[in-house]
Design a protein around this motif. Structure first.
Motif, PDB file in Angstrom:
ATOM      1  N   UNK A 132       0.843  -1.198   0.000  1.00 16.80           N
ATOM      2  CA  UNK A 132       0.000   0.000   0.000  1.00 16.80           C
ATOM      3  C   UNK A 132       0.877   1.247   0.000  1.00 16.80           C
ATOM      4  N   UNK A 133       0.342   2.316  -0.593  1.00 15.23           N
ATOM      5  CA  UNK A 133       1.064   3.588  -0.639  1.00 15.23           C
ATOM      6  C   UNK A 133       1.453   4.039   0.768  1.00 15.23           C
ATOM      7  N   UNK A 134       0.556   3.860   1.706  1.00 17.79           N
ATOM      8  CA  UNK A 134       0.779   4.335   3.077  1.00 17.79           C
ATOM      9  C   UNK A 134       1.892   3.572   3.803  1.00 17.79           C
ATOM     10  N   UNK A 135       2.323   2.437   3.242  1.00 21.03           N
ATOM     11  CA  UNK A 135       3.370   1.636   3.886  1.00 21.03           C
ATOM     12  C   UNK A 135       4.771   2.140   3.571  1.00 21.03           C
ATOM     13  N   UNK A 136       4.889   3.025   2.578  1.00 17.90           N
ATOM     14  CA  UNK A 136       6.224   3.467   2.156  1.00 17.90           C
ATOM     15  C   UNK A 136       6.621   4.730   2.901  1.00 17.90           C
ATOM     16  N   UNK A 137       7.807   4.693   3.509  1.00 18.10           N
ATOM     17  CA  UNK A 137       8.257   5.780   4.379  1.00 18.10           C
ATOM     18  C   UNK A 137       8.810   6.974   3.623  1.00 18.10           C
ATOM     19  N   UNK A 138       9.371   6.740   2.420  1.00 21.99           N
ATOM     20  CA  UNK A 138      10.166   7.780   1.769  1.00 21.99           C
ATOM     21  C   UNK A 138       9.429   8.480   0.624  1.00 21.99           C
ATOM     22  N   UNK A 139       8.195   8.821   0.912  1.00 17.02           N
ATOM     23  CA  UNK A 139       7.429   9.653  -0.022  1.00 17.02           C
ATOM     24  C   UNK A 139       6.692  10.710   0.783  1.00 17.02           C
ATOM     25  N   UNK A 140       6.035  11.617   0.082  1.00 13.07           N
ATOM     26  CA  UNK A 140       5.331  12.713   0.754  1.00 13.07           C
ATOM     27  C   UNK A 140       3.899  12.341   1.145  1.00 13.07           C
ATOM     28  N   UNK A 141       3.529  11.073   0.984  1.00 16.21           N
ATOM     29  CA  UNK A 141       2.152  10.671   1.304  1.00 16.21           C
ATOM     30  C   UNK A 141       1.768  11.057   2.726  1.00 16.21           C
ATOM     31  N   UNK A 142       2.630  10.739   3.687  1.00 13.99           N
ATOM     32  CA  UNK A 142       2.307  11.017   5.088  1.00 13.99           C
ATOM     33  C   UNK A 142       2.165  12.509   5.365  1.00 13.99           C
ATOM     34  N   UNK A 143       2.758  13.337   4.511  1.00 11.41           N
ATOM     35  CA  UNK A 143       2.678  14.782   4.695  1.00 11.41           C
ATOM     36  C   UNK A 143       1.245  15.281   4.534  1.00 11.41           C
ATOM     37  N   UNK A 144       0.474  14.570   3.745  1.00 11.93           N
ATOM     38  CA  UNK A 144      -0.921  14.940   3.518  1.00 11.93           C
ATOM     39  C   UNK A 144      -1.838  14.413   4.616  1.00 11.93           C
ATOM     40  N   UNK A 145      -1.328  13.424   5.359  1.00 13.20           N
ATOM     41  CA  UNK A 145      -2.151  12.773   6.374  1.00 13.20           C
ATOM     42  C   UNK A 145      -1.845  13.270   7.777  1.00 13.20           C
ATOM     43  N   UNK A 146      -0.576  13.591   8.028  1.00  7.68           N
ATOM     44  CA  UNK A 146      -0.120  13.918   9.374  1.00  7.68           C
ATOM     45  C   UNK A 146       0.644  15.242   9.396  1.00  7.68           C
ATOM     46  N   UNK A 147       0.014  16.275   9.897  1.00  8.38           N
ATOM     47  CA  UNK A 147       0.644  17.603   9.967  1.00  8.38           C
ATOM     48  C   UNK A 147       1.844  17.645  10.908  1.00  8.38           C
ATOM     49  N   UNK A 148       1.913  16.687  11.828  1.00  9.66           N
ATOM     50  CA  UNK A 148       2.963  16.712  12.845  1.00  9.66           C
ATOM     51  C   UNK A 148       4.257  16.040  12.395  1.00  9.66           C
ATOM     52  N   UNK A 149       4.254  15.452  11.221  1.00  9.74           N
ATOM     53  CA  UNK A 149       5.445  14.798  10.706  1.00  9.74           C
ATOM     54  C   UNK A 149       6.470  15.871  10.334  1.00  9.74           C
ATOM     55  N   UNK A 150       7.601  15.887  11.046  1.00  7.01           N
ATOM     56  CA  UNK A 150       8.615  16.919  10.816  1.00  7.01           C
ATOM     57  C   UNK A 150       9.159  16.883   9.399  1.00  7.01           C
ATOM     58  N   UNK A 151       9.281  15.673   8.843  1.00  8.08           N
ATOM     59  CA  UNK A 151       9.796  15.526   7.487  1.00  8.08           C
ATOM     60  C   UNK A 151       8.922  16.269   6.484  1.00  8.08           C
ATOM     61  N   UNK A 152       7.648  16.415   6.853  1.00  5.39           N
ATOM     62  CA  UNK A 152       6.679  16.940   5.901  1.00  5.39           C
ATOM     63  C   UNK A 152       6.523  18.457   5.941  1.00  5.39           C
ATOM     64  N   UNK A 153       7.303  19.112   6.749  1.00  5.49           N
ATOM     65  CA  UNK A 153       7.231  20.569   6.775  1.00  5.49           C
ATOM     66  C   UNK A 153       7.723  21.177   5.459  1.00  5.49           C
ATOM     67  N   UNK A 154       8.396  20.375   4.648  1.00  2.08           N
ATOM     68  CA  UNK A 154       8.910  20.879   3.372  1.00  2.08           C
ATOM     69  C   UNK A 154       7.872  20.787   2.253  1.00  2.08           C
ATOM     70  N   UNK A 155       6.741  20.114   2.518  1.00  7.12           N
ATOM     71  CA  UNK A 155       5.759  19.871   1.455  1.00  7.12           C
ATOM     72  C   UNK A 155       4.585  20.841   1.556  1.00  7.12           C
ATOM     73  N   UNK A 156       4.238  21.446   0.426  1.00  2.53           N
ATOM     74  CA  UNK A 156       3.104  22.363   0.356  1.00  2.53           C
ATOM     75  C   UNK A 156       1.872  21.571  -0.094  1.00  2.53           C
ATOM     76  N   UNK A 157       1.012  21.248   0.852  1.00  2.00           N
ATOM     77  CA  UNK A 157      -0.119  20.355   0.582  1.00  2.00           C
ATOM     78  C   UNK A 157      -1.396  21.085   0.174  1.00  2.00           C
TER      79      UNK A 157
END
Length: 267
Positions: A132-157
């Motif tokens: 599943x897409x949600x199982x992969x750690x190294x994409x921006x998918x989680x950035x759209x789901x979890x605002x608290x993910x520090x890695x995702x502060x770089x993504x404009x959702x």
């Protein structure tokens, strides 16, 4: 023959693919991927560019970028150059890490925009790395789901979620459903399907082994484990190579490969 000029995007959005030189691995560890993401964060400061989606694979990267106060080529050169310097120093190597010229295509139509985001996030599923897409750690998918993910502060959702709904919770739910859907008929730039040389086939096997957590492919004990069986099956699916060729590349007998593939009816 002179190179074709890049097609300019009216919207400023582009799909970009950075590929390892000679199809070689550009990430050898999770730390490498973390470093690449940190470089993205650093290089986009002060509105240099806007990042809408990303996916880091073993030998290539997909990005959806909007130009800011710097043109696309300038942004990509800074990203690739900084990462290549890090990688070459860490692994004591010289030469080009990436292919000389990155590939890009403009992104204009709204339906194309969300189809591209789905395509980028589905790369690991198509490669057989996750179910599943949600199982992969190294994409921006989680950035759209979890605002608290520090890695995702770089993504404009905002752009993508806004297409689905003005209500953020509804937008996220619709986004999740859409991303997991089967891809449509849209065609995007990707790694070309070319016949591999023996050396390329061996290199790919090593790269896929790393993705399955197998660091030493010569280890006899690892060849008894589920990870090894899964690797052999996925390698056969990805390459279509014969049992004879896979046995030679993996350093095992033809019978052992036949036995593993028979578990899934691939022999």
């Amino acid at each position: 023959m002179p190179r074709k000029s890049r097609v300019k995007s009216k919207s400023g959005y582009y799909h970009v693919m950075l590929r390892g030189n000679e199809k070689k691995n550009i990430f050898r560890s999770d730390d490498d991927k973390k470093c690449f993401i940190e470089i993205l964060a650093e290089k986009k400061l002060d509105g240099k560019f806007y990042l809408t989606a990303f996916c880091l694979m073993s030998n290539h990267v997909h990005l959806m970028i909007k130009e800011g106060n710097e043109d696309l080529s300038g942004s990509i050169k800074r990203i690739a150059g900084t990462y290549a310097s890090y990688f070459n120093k860490k692994y004591d190597r010289t030469g080009h890490l990436f292919q000389d010229r990155f590939r890009s295509e403009p992104v204009e139509d709204e339906s194309y925009v969300i189809a591209l985001v789905r395509y980028i996030h589905q790369n690991p599923v198509k490669a057989g790395l996750v179910k599943k897409v949600s199982d992969y750690k190294w994409s921006s998918y989680s950035c759209y789901i979890n605002d608290n993910d520090k890695m995702c502060q770089i993504v404009d959702t905002e752009l993508i979620l806004g297409i689905f709904s003005d209500d953020k919770k509804k937008a996220i739910e619709q986004f999740k459903k859409y991303i997991e859907q089967t891809e449509g008929t849209e065609v995007f730039i990707d790694i070309e399907e070319e016949k591999m040389s023996t050396e390329e086939a061996k290199e790919l096997f090593k790269e896929m082994a790393m993705e399955f957590g197998i660091k030493d492919i010569e280890n006899l004990e690892i060849k008894k484990r589920k990870e090894w069986h899964d690797l052999i099956k996925k390698y056969r699916e990805k390459t279509g190579l014969s049992i004879k060729d896979i046995a030679s590349i993996a350093g095992v007998t033809r019978y052992s490969i036949h036995k593993i593939l028979k578990e899934k009816g691939k022999a």
